[in-house]
Design a protein around this motif. Structure first.
Motif, PDB file in Angstrom:
ATOM      1  N   PHE A 138      -7.182  -6.637  11.052  1.00 12.90           N
ATOM      2  CA  PHE A 138      -7.493  -6.832   9.634  1.00 12.90           C
ATOM      3  C   PHE A 138      -8.683  -5.943   9.277  1.00 12.90           C
ATOM      4  O   PHE A 138      -9.707  -5.977   9.972  1.00 12.90           O
ATOM      5  CB  PHE A 138      -7.853  -8.292   9.348  1.00 12.90           C
ATOM      6  N   VAL A 139      -8.523  -5.178   8.216  1.00 13.04           N
ATOM      7  CA  VAL A 139      -9.601  -4.275   7.799  1.00 13.04           C
ATOM      8  C   VAL A 139     -10.050  -4.650   6.390  1.00 13.04           C
ATOM      9  O   VAL A 139      -9.249  -4.638   5.444  1.00 13.04           O
ATOM     10  CB  VAL A 139      -9.132  -2.807   7.810  1.00 13.04           C
ATOM     11  N   ILE A 216      -1.592  -2.958  11.032  1.00 16.74           N
ATOM     12  CA  ILE A 216      -2.902  -2.963  10.368  1.00 16.74           C
ATOM     13  C   ILE A 216      -2.717  -3.678   9.038  1.00 16.74           C
ATOM     14  O   ILE A 216      -1.809  -3.327   8.264  1.00 16.74           O
ATOM     15  CB  ILE A 216      -3.390  -1.523  10.099  1.00 16.74           C
ATOM     16  N   VAL A 217      -3.552  -4.666   8.783  1.00 14.45           N
ATOM     17  CA  VAL A 217      -3.517  -5.337   7.483  1.00 14.45           C
ATOM     18  C   VAL A 217      -4.770  -4.931   6.716  1.00 14.45           C
ATOM     19  O   VAL A 217      -5.881  -5.267   7.123  1.00 14.45           O
ATOM     20  CB  VAL A 217      -3.454  -6.873   7.625  1.00 14.45           C
ATOM     21  N   CYS A 218      -4.579  -4.185   5.655  1.00  8.56           N
ATOM     22  CA  CYS A 218      -5.705  -3.776   4.813  1.00  8.56           C
ATOM     23  C   CYS A 218      -5.971  -4.873   3.793  1.00  8.56           C
ATOM     24  O   CYS A 218      -5.090  -5.227   3.006  1.00  8.56           O
ATOM     25  CB  CYS A 218      -5.398  -2.474   4.094  1.00  8.56           C
ATOM     26  N   LEU A 219      -7.186  -5.376   3.809  1.00  9.20           N
ATOM     27  CA  LEU A 219      -7.572  -6.436   2.882  1.00  9.20           C
ATOM     28  C   LEU A 219      -8.302  -5.803   1.699  1.00  9.20           C
ATOM     29  O   LEU A 219      -9.492  -5.508   1.770  1.00  9.20           O
ATOM     30  CB  LEU A 219      -8.466  -7.456   3.589  1.00  9.20           C
ATOM     31  N   GLY A 220      -7.572  -5.574   0.644  1.00 10.85           N
ATOM     32  CA  GLY A 220      -8.191  -5.032  -0.554  1.00 10.85           C
ATOM     33  C   GLY A 220      -8.035  -3.532  -0.691  1.00 10.85           C
ATOM     34  O   GLY A 220      -7.607  -2.822   0.223  1.00 10.85           O
ATOM     35  N   ALA A 221      -8.417  -3.065  -1.883  1.00 12.35           N
ATOM     36  CA  ALA A 221      -8.156  -1.677  -2.258  1.00 12.35           C
ATOM     37  C   ALA A 221      -8.966  -0.687  -1.442  1.00 12.35           C
ATOM     38  O   ALA A 221      -8.461   0.386  -1.090  1.00 12.35           O
ATOM     39  CB  ALA A 221      -8.454  -1.501  -3.746  1.00 12.35           C
ATOM     40  N   VAL A 222     -10.221  -1.010  -1.139  1.00 13.74           N
ATOM     41  CA  VAL A 222     -11.056  -0.027  -0.450  1.00 13.74           C
ATOM     42  C   VAL A 222     -10.470   0.308   0.918  1.00 13.74           C
ATOM     43  O   VAL A 222     -10.342   1.484   1.288  1.00 13.74           O
ATOM     44  CB  VAL A 222     -12.513  -0.538  -0.316  1.00 13.74           C
TER      45      VAL A 222
END
Ligand code: SF4
Length: 290
Positions: A138-139, A216-222
């Protein structure tokens, strides 16, 4: 008469029920307003079958008002069934959790970093935490106040919500790896600026390269924009399978956004179920409860 259980446990259960309600999981509501005995508290399905998620087509009763959850009287046996998936032995427990020297080496390379202006306001560098051999990374965006104090990622309110989401997937926090695009807290929790992202993100990319997760789970736009090198808004690709350096990537909403917009939790839960399927985790059953 139903047995009493500790107030702290009751509070934890109520929080968990509210969380499942936000995700659109409805079984608990069915039995919420009745007092059940130890004998009949357990549904026919085993604890591992919980929590079920219903298809959008299924016609189920709407959840009751939240205030009713606080009045619910549920036996300890029913509670044990509810929290069994949370306390269950991790599905990835056999994974070797020995610290990977290469992750330590990256941390050493960061050192007492002053490469970008974010170093000026930080207390602690928040490197990352979790299983160095995780299948899921999680990123997030960057540390907040709690993370800056503790030196650990996602330990504030948003972190608590992320932990709940991970547990709803049938995992523990230590099964996954959690990190951020920038390792130092931006002032006033503002988004990291492009030069800060450009300076710090190579460390993130090295971390992911070492861990080599399946997803990979991107948490949010950044996080999503950084790894995908795009200026597109996250709503344009949220929930879709994308790729980063040979790893499958799913972008979803940041838990801090979910705290401001609880209805979006059900969208995130749908995304996380895709991740669960991808890594071979059992999905909650669909359909009407027994
Ligand atoms: S945010 Fe990253 S690059 Fe900037 S000072 Fe902190 S560790 Fe160094």
């Amino acid at each position: 008469m139903a047995e009493k259980f500790p107030e702290s446990l009751q509070q934890k259960i109520e929080e968990r029920l509210r969380f499942y309600e936000d995700l659109g999981i409805g079984l608990f509501y069915k039995n919420r307003n009745i007092s059940v005995s130890n004998e009949n508290a357990v549904p026919a399905a085993g604890a591992a079958d919980l929590p079920p998620v219903y298809s959008e087509e299924s016609e189920l009763p709407k959840p009751k008002a939240k205030s009713e959850s606080a009045r619910a009287v549920i036996s300890p046996a029913a509670v044990a069934q509810m929290i069994a998936p949370i306390a269950a032995e991790s599905l990835f427990s056999s994974v070797d959790r020995v610290k990977d020297d290469r992750l330590l080496k990256i941390r050493e390379d960061i050192g007492d970093c002053t490469r970008c202006k974010l170093h000026k306001g930080r207390n602690k560098i928040v490197y990352g935490d979790g299983n160095p051999k995780a299948q899921i990374v999680f990123v997030g965006e960057g540390p907040g106040a709690d993370e800056d104090k503790q030196g650990l990622p996602f330990v504030g309110r948003a972190g608590k919500l992320l932990t709940q989401m991970i547990e709803a997937m049938g995992l523990q926090r230590q099964d996954v790896y959690i990190c951020n695009v920038v390792k130092c807290r931006p002032p006033e929790n503002r988004p990291p600026e492009p030069d800060e992202v450009a300076t710090c993100s190579p460390f993130l990319m090295r971390q992911i390269d070492v861990i080599a997760p399946k997803v990979i789970v991107c948490l949010g736009a950044v996080a999503a924009k950084t790894l995908l090198n795009t200026t597109r808004g996250i709503s344009q690709f949220r929930g879709e399978w994308l790729e980063w350096r040979g790893h499958k990537l799913m972008a979803t909403y940041h838990p801090a956004y979910l705290l401001r917009n609880p209805p979006a939790k059900s969208e995130v839960w749908k995304d996380l179920q895709k991740v669960m399927a991808e890594v071979g985790l059992p999905l909650p059953k669909k359909g009407k409860p027994g």
